[in-house]
Design a protein around this motif. Structure first.
Motif, PDB file in Angstrom:
ATOM      1  N   UNK A  40       0.818  -1.216   0.000  1.00  0.00           N
ATOM      2  CA  UNK A  40       0.000   0.000   0.000  1.00  0.00           C
ATOM      3  C   UNK A  40       0.849   1.262   0.000  1.00  0.00           C
ATOM      4  N   UNK A  41       2.162   1.127  -0.075  1.00  0.00           N
ATOM      5  CA  UNK A  41       3.034   2.292   0.032  1.00  0.00           C
ATOM      6  C   UNK A  41       2.752   3.303  -1.079  1.00  0.00           C
ATOM      7  N   UNK A  42       2.488   2.822  -2.291  1.00  0.00           N
ATOM      8  CA  UNK A  42       2.178   3.722  -3.386  1.00  0.00           C
ATOM      9  C   UNK A  42       0.900   4.503  -3.146  1.00  0.00           C
ATOM     10  N   UNK A  43      -0.048   3.903  -2.444  1.00  0.00           N
ATOM     11  CA  UNK A  43      -1.301   4.598  -2.132  1.00  0.00           C
ATOM     12  C   UNK A  43      -1.042   5.774  -1.192  1.00  0.00           C
ATOM     13  N   UNK A  44      -0.161   5.595  -0.221  1.00  0.00           N
ATOM     14  CA  UNK A  44       0.159   6.699   0.681  1.00  0.00           C
ATOM     15  C   UNK A  44       0.872   7.825  -0.069  1.00  0.00           C
ATOM     16  N   UNK A  45       1.671   7.475  -1.057  1.00  0.00           N
ATOM     17  CA  UNK A  45       2.283   8.457  -1.963  1.00  0.00           C
ATOM     18  C   UNK A  45       1.189   9.235  -2.693  1.00  0.00           C
ATOM     19  N   UNK A 103      -4.823  -5.470  -0.746  1.00  0.00           N
ATOM     20  CA  UNK A 103      -6.255  -5.197  -0.650  1.00  0.00           C
ATOM     21  C   UNK A 103      -6.532  -3.776  -0.189  1.00  0.00           C
ATOM     22  N   UNK A 104      -5.748  -3.297   0.751  1.00  0.00           N
ATOM     23  CA  UNK A 104      -5.898  -1.926   1.235  1.00  0.00           C
ATOM     24  C   UNK A 104      -5.621  -0.925   0.119  1.00  0.00           C
ATOM     25  N   UNK A 105      -4.603  -1.220  -0.700  1.00  0.00           N
ATOM     26  CA  UNK A 105      -4.262  -0.339  -1.816  1.00  0.00           C
ATOM     27  C   UNK A 105      -5.396  -0.272  -2.833  1.00  0.00           C
ATOM     28  N   UNK A 106      -5.968  -1.422  -3.167  1.00  0.00           N
ATOM     29  CA  UNK A 106      -7.070  -1.445  -4.143  1.00  0.00           C
ATOM     30  C   UNK A 106      -8.288  -0.691  -3.620  1.00  0.00           C
TER      31      UNK A 106
END
Length: 289
Positions: A40-45, A103-106
């Motif tokens: 999910x690191x990209x999502x926080x970005x 799953x969190x990222x999606x």
């Protein structure tokens, strides 16, 4: 071969390399200290960029305010994610953390698409960083020069904090032997929570810095995190210094490839990853098991 073209592309590649370094640094911290593969690191970005956009559109808060507020907000969100979800996975196989954060990222990307729409949104360069700097072989936008300098300083400061300060020593000890550290009166769960929060806040800083260069887009995190995982693998999983050096170096390599062989520029990092995995499976800076 046009040497000016090569230098120009490598300079622009260094800007990308700074983003790779910032993101891979956060990933290395979370994996190296917590043992969690944070997909999910990209999502926080991406959230850092969208919070900066929302602050400007809804509250009139500009870039300089957003670069402080957005990482704090994402860090608080990361704190909540760690307490509710991540901390239950520390004793389990790494695959569980990967699946959970995927799953969190999606979910997060879908939520942002519903809220802001699927199209990219513009974010202006702050007035104080407009213009260009002459490097002789090119005119480098002042904002991109700021990104390179500020990004490298941020990465080195983070490395120094973890590797050369008492706080960093406590963090490393808490992950290596939590029971012993707890016996000295240190609240290990709180330290681990703050570590995850700080790691995702770093990603948010990168998102705010990327917003004026890239369009603020729901998929901006997904598109970069795959490359960043390759950077982390090449540098060595969990190696903080390796993530910084490798991120910058691969940005330069990508820029060089754009000048010499443009059609290979999108795959050169993955080719490098395959070569490194064959020759040195633990990565360039990874520790021997």
């Amino acid at each position: 071969m046009d040497i000016n073209l090569i230098l120009t592309q490598m300079t622009l590649g260094l800007v990308n390399g700074v983003f790779y370094a910032i993101l891979s640094l956060g990933l290395a911290i979370i994996f190296g200290l917590l043992g969690v593969i944070n997909f999910a690191h990209g999502v926080f970005f991406m959230l850092g960029a969208f919070i900066a956009y929302a602050l400007g559109q809804w509250l009139g808060i500009g870039y300089w305010g957003a670069i402080v507020i957005a990482p704090l907000a994402v860090g608080m969100l990361g704190l909540l994610v760690e307490v509710v979800l991540i901390r239950h996975l520390y004793r389990l196989n790494h695959l569980y953390g990967l699946l959970l954060t995927l799953g969190l990222a999606l979910f997060a990307e879908g939520f942002i698409r519903i809220t802001f729409g699927p199209q990219g949104l513009p974010y202006s360069v702050p007035p104080s960083l407009r213009g260009a700097v002459s490097l002789g072989y090119m005119l480098l936008p002042t904002y991109r020069a700021w990104v390179v300098v500020a990004g490298i300083v941020l990465c080195l400061a983070t490395w120094f904090l973890i590797e050369r300060t008492p706080l960093g020593a406590k963090l490393r000890a808490a992950t290596d032997n939590p029971t012993l550290v707890q016996a000295f009166g240190i609240n290990v769960p709180v330290m681990l929570t703050l570590t995850y929060s700080a790691g995702v806040a770093l990603a948010a800083v990168g998102g705010v810095m990327a917003a004026p260069i890239l369009s603020v887009d729901p998929s901006m995190g997904t598109s970069i995190v795959i490359v960043v995982f390759a950077v982390v693998v090449i540098g060595g999983m969990g190696s903080i210094f390796g993530s910084i050096v490798t991120g910058l170096a691969l940005g330069l390599l990508e820029g060089l490839t754009k000048a010499v062989l443009p059609q290979a520029s999108s795959t050169v990092i993955f080719v490098a990853m395959v070569i490194i995995l064959v020759l040195r499976p633990r990565g360039l800076f990874g520790k021997t098991a």
